[in-house]
Design an enzyme around this catalytic site. Structure first.
Site, PDB file in Angstrom:
ATOM      1  CE  LYS A 156      -3.565   2.398   2.601  1.00 59.82           C
ATOM      2  NZ  LYS A 156      -4.580   2.311   3.662  1.00 59.82           N
ATOM      3  CE  LYS A 206      -5.936   1.948  -0.675  1.00 62.49           C
ATOM      4  NZ  LYS A 206      -6.264   2.124   0.702  1.00 62.49           N
TER       5      LYS A 206
END
Ligand code: PBG
Length: 327
Positions: free
Chosen positions: A194, A247
């Protein structure tokens, strides 16, 4: 010699193109993120994310039923609580907003797969994803709080927990806590790679989770790094993650591909709020065709190697697939 190979032969008709297509979108591919707000009695459209709403707990069951009829099978829940404090303690109460929403969805649509985002930033007054000492986000003291939150989500009926905080060691702590509490069969989908991304902007407005000071770069990944993403993925799998996520998605297709080539677990890509809002804004302004651009984007994310896509476009895409507008 004129070429004997003519690649255009297999592009001649829609049927032939469908027959040889290497990548396909299917209703099974999508997880739809939704925001539940404990303070609302009516749904409220999110200004930064046209077409997306904050839902009151009382309305989410009916919305899940509508989505299920469209063919949606999985949802990801985010909560906006009634109150916040320094440690995010409203996130692990059994009558918390996510806990009540999970129960309401499960009651309305028992087969809906419910994933919950496990993080503190929506529940802390300072908006950081862990507890603070001064302005420092502490790693280890945060882990037990995340575990409490995850367990209360599962107790409420969540099928999968998805830690998005980016503390080191949280997958191992969640796995241990779930196992001890009798939830050995509950999978963990870790937000493994992330990034500290500008594309989360609209989400932070939606979830009221912008940090009150500083930014998230001491825990989320540096945009400049790809090899480091592989270390994050290796570490989370070593700690017991069942699925890993990259992400955002669109600016990180290279990372999705590298993760796909490295591991054999399901790879999830999060097509985040900023990616969604960009296409919605450009579509609304008549700058591009929304349907075509969304289908192309999601197809590209799958082609890069994602098995599963978390996307706010899910209900639209399910409808377009049903209507045969995209394939
Ligand atoms: C919580 C969380 C965020 C997103 C998912 N979980 C925000 C953040 O890390 O700041 C972003 C999702 C999106 O932009 O759609 N930590």
């Amino acid at each position: 010699m004129f070429p004997t190979t003519r690649l255009r032969r297999l592009r001649a008709t829609p049927v032939l193109r469908a027959l040889v297509a290497e990548t396909r979108l299917s209703p099974d591919d999508f997880i739809y993120p939704v925001f539940i707000d404990a303070r609302l009695s009516d749904p409220e459209e999110i200004g930064s994310m046209p077409g997306q709403f904050r839902w009151p707990v009382g309305a989410i069951g009916a919305e899940a039923t509508r989505l299920h009829q469209l063919g949606l099978r999985s949802m990801l829940l985010f909560g906006l609580p009634e109150w916040k404090d320094e440690t995010g303690s409203s996130s692990w109460h059994d009558d918390g907003v996510v806990q009540r929403a999970v129960a309401a969805i499960k009651e309305a649509v028992p087969s809906m797969l419910v994933v919950t985002d496990v993080c503190l930033c929506e529940y802390t007054t300072h908006g950081h994803c862990g507890v603070l000492q001064g302005e420092k986000v502490l790693n280890d003291p945060t882990l037990d709080l995340l575990a409490r939150q995850a367990i209360s989500h599962v107790r409420a009926g969540a099928d999968i927990v998805a830690p998005s905080d980016m503390m080191d060691g949280r997958v191992a702590v969640l796995r241990g806590a779930l196992d001890r509490e009798g939830y050995a069969d509950t999978p963990i989908l870790s937000y493994a790679a992330k990034y500290a991304s500008a594309f989360y902007g609209p989400f932070r407005e939606a979830a009221e989770s912008a940090p009150a000071f500083g930014d998230r770069r001491s825990y989320q990944m540096d945009v400049r790094n790809a090899r480091e993403a592989l270390r994050e993925v290796d570490e989370d799998l070593h700690e017991g993650a069942d699925m890993v996520m990259v992400k955002p998605a669109l600016p990180y297709l290279d990372v999705i591909r590298r993760v796909r080539d490295r591991v054999d677990v399901p790879v999830v890509a999060y097509n985040v709020s900023g990616e969604y809002s960009m296409l919605k804004a450009a579509g609304a302004a008549g700058m591009l065709d929304e349907v075509g651009a969304v289908a192309e984007t999601l197809t590209a994310i799958k082609r890069a190697g994602a098995d599963i896509i978390v996307t706010y476009h899910a209900p639209d895409v399910l409808r377009w697939l049903q209507e045969g507008r995209i394939s």
